[in-house]
Design an enzyme around this catalytic site. Sequence first.
Site, PDB file in Angstrom:
ATOM      1  CD  GLU A 235      33.821  38.398  -7.387  1.00 16.46           C
ATOM      2  OE1 GLU A 235      34.875  37.751  -7.241  1.00 16.46           O
ATOM      3  OE2 GLU A 235      32.699  37.848  -7.353  1.00 16.46           O
TER       4      GLU A 235
ATOM      5  CG  ASP B 192      28.514  33.687   0.071  1.00 10.92           C
ATOM      6  OD1 ASP B 192      28.643  34.927   0.036  1.00 10.92           O
ATOM      7  OD2 ASP B 192      28.735  32.961  -0.914  1.00 10.92           O
TER       8      ASP B 192
ATOM      9  CD  GLU C 259      31.776  27.872  -3.118  1.00  9.71           C
ATOM     10  OE1 GLU C 259      31.651  27.150  -4.135  1.00  9.71           O
ATOM     11  OE2 GLU C 259      32.182  29.049  -3.177  1.00  9.71           O
TER      12      GLU C 259
ATOM     13  CB  THR D  71      35.532  34.214   1.368  1.00 11.86           C
ATOM     14  OG1 THR D  71      34.398  33.495   0.892  1.00 11.86           O
ATOM     15  CG2 THR D  71      35.788  35.406   0.467  1.00 11.86           C
TER      16      THR D  71
END
Length: 572
Positions: free
Chosen positions: A135, A275, A389, A472
């Site tokens: 993170e 992912d 997303e 991302t």
Amino acid sequence: MFPPRCHYTTCLLLFLLVLSDFTISESQSPWAAKKKRMRDKVRNMFYHAYDNYMTHAFPHDELKPISKTFTNSLSELGNLKLEHLPQDYNGSALTLIESLSSLVIMGNNTEFERAVLWLSENLTFDVDARINLFECNIRVLGGLVSAHLLASDSSKKLFQGAYKNQLLALAEDLGKRFLPAFDTPTGLPYAWINLKYGVMENETTETSTSGCGSLILEMGALSKMTGDPIYESVALRALRKLWSMQSSLKLFGTTLDVATGQWIEYSSGIGAGVDSFYEYLLKAHILFGKEDFWKMFHSAYVAVQKYFRHGPWYHEADMRTGRATYWQLTSLQAFWPGLQVLIGDVIAANSSHREFFHVWKNYGVLPERYLLDYQMLHPTEKYYPLRPELAESTFYLYQATKDPWYIEVGESIVNSLNLYTKVEGGFASIKDVTTMQLEDHQHSFFLAETCKYLYLLFDDSFVHENNYVFTTEGHPLPVLSTWHEELPEAYIPTNWTFVKRQPRVNRISAMSLQVCPAMNLKSGQHIESACHIPDARSNYRCLTDEDCGVDATTCRRRSCSMAGYCGLWLII
Ligand SMILES: *[C@@H]1O[C@H](CO)[C@@H](O)[C@H](O)[C@H]1NC(C)=O
Ligand SMILES: *[C@@H]1O[C@H](CO)[C@@H](O)[C@H](O)[C@H]1NC(C)=O
Ligand SMILES: *[C@@H]1O[C@H](CO)[C@@H](O)[C@H](O)[C@H]1NC(C)=O
Ligand SMILES: *[C@@H]1O[C@H](CO)[C@@H](O)[C@H](O)[C@H]1NC(C)=O
Ligand SMILES: *[C@@H]1O[C@H](CO)[C@@H](O)[C@H](O)[C@H]1NC(C)=O
Ligand SMILES: *[C@@H]1O[C@H](CO)[C@@H](O)[C@H](O)[C@H]1NC(C)=O
């Protein structure tokens, strides 16, 4: 002459040229007014979130929009059980760091400069806080690295050329603090590290696939910028170790042990915990130009399409047997169509995206988890924390197709967000999509990603200035030829006029050479193509021209022969 073989970089450039041609004709279209109106609406959303954060929460990490106060949440990210929380930590201005690249994209240079000056004088990572490496890497290191590249881009005229690399110094300091996490027998990093004291005693050795496999963009960029190879090499070593742990079906699990290098959870899919591992294999190839990353991505992508895909849906499967485990749609999976667009797999992307949007329309937003086999919401994961997303995939699909339908999808997303999640003090997460009950939390990714991708959907001028890869977390990194170790010069076209006169195609792969060869013309043998893997029922053969995409060498559309093979020979 245009080179006989079309290297991915030239294809990428060609892709952008094609897009800019579209922009010119589009500016006169009836959609132009609507896009401008929607862009302004998204800008207002961003500032509503940003200004409230600055008023009620800064310099703490995130805003609590209902109580108009703050949370020092950096140490809570990924920390589901809220263990080992710091005693004396006042935040790291997380939401401000996450907003930097969005401010540049929305053209607010003065606020960007003000934020950079504040951070360079006041931000310190010498804090006694245990944070999640993954993170902190994507949000904080990525935010700083991206903002540094934007600040030092002279064409952007930020700081009137007087930027002194303050963000790079902060990024390097943070990168150094990450290093002890990689000191394990396997080279796979611990999931948790204390920014001040390093790895804590008795720290858990359990981590996730994305935790080990999606560090390379930020750490690699840090190495390129500082000249110190250490960051790239630890991230690469971890990625290679992870790669060596794939099953014979070329699948990966979801969680693993960094001390032993053994899998803990063998079931996996394309959602939580995995992912961005897939995403970073491809994006690392685009950013650093290494063939190796492409080969890894290609093989992993083929396995995903083979074992996880069921029509437009993706389920989970056991990495050892390939047998389906969980039939669930999760909100995080909605990024996948965006990734597919980058390799030119637009048809598959479109069909999955439609299903995700269908679910969005059903509930008003996208629920975190939906059980496909029971056709019902997961009993405890009914929330929608303002995730980006679906907006992200919508942006990519619109870039590739210019189909105005995606503008309407974007409009619908914007309207839902304003209707259900906007409160006086910002934007609140939804706790339960069946009641639309709110939760007092505005995640930093709402500013870094959700608002940014929606803005770019309606106004993409930023992506025409340069080639960018978005991390991302939605932070743009410019694709620089100097970062590509081996860029074969022969493949750089010298006369763009010639390229521009090529017949225009509206579906073109960024890297079609490596992706699209459907058949070896000499042997007549079918080559498995990552681009268009048809359903098993069609025996890996095409049914219509739509299945065949674009030829990599000529960038012309291919068609489907009567025998079910894709080829160019039928094109007049
Ligand atoms: C955090 O804030 C409190 C209250 O303002 C202060 O007493 C404390 O010293 C701060 N801690 C750090 C590490 O800055
Ligand atoms: C930049 O952001 C600040 C803070 O929200 C705002 O006051 C200012 O009007 C913005 N400037 C532009 C050009 O949007
Ligand atoms: C750093 O923080 C202090 C205290 O909030 C503030 O007075 C100062 O202006 C900040 N520095 C910059 C460059 O903004
Ligand atoms: C770590 O584990 C050992 C053995 O279980 C225990 O004796 C020690 O107190 C633990 N240390 C901490 C800081 O929890
Ligand atoms: C996406 O799918 C829809 C419905 O299947 C179709 O009408 C549309 O043309 C497709 N768009 C693209 C860009 O493939
Ligand atoms: C580029 O190609 C065009 C058309 O073939 C030709 O007229 C022009 O002179 C070329 N320009 C350069 C710089 O080679």
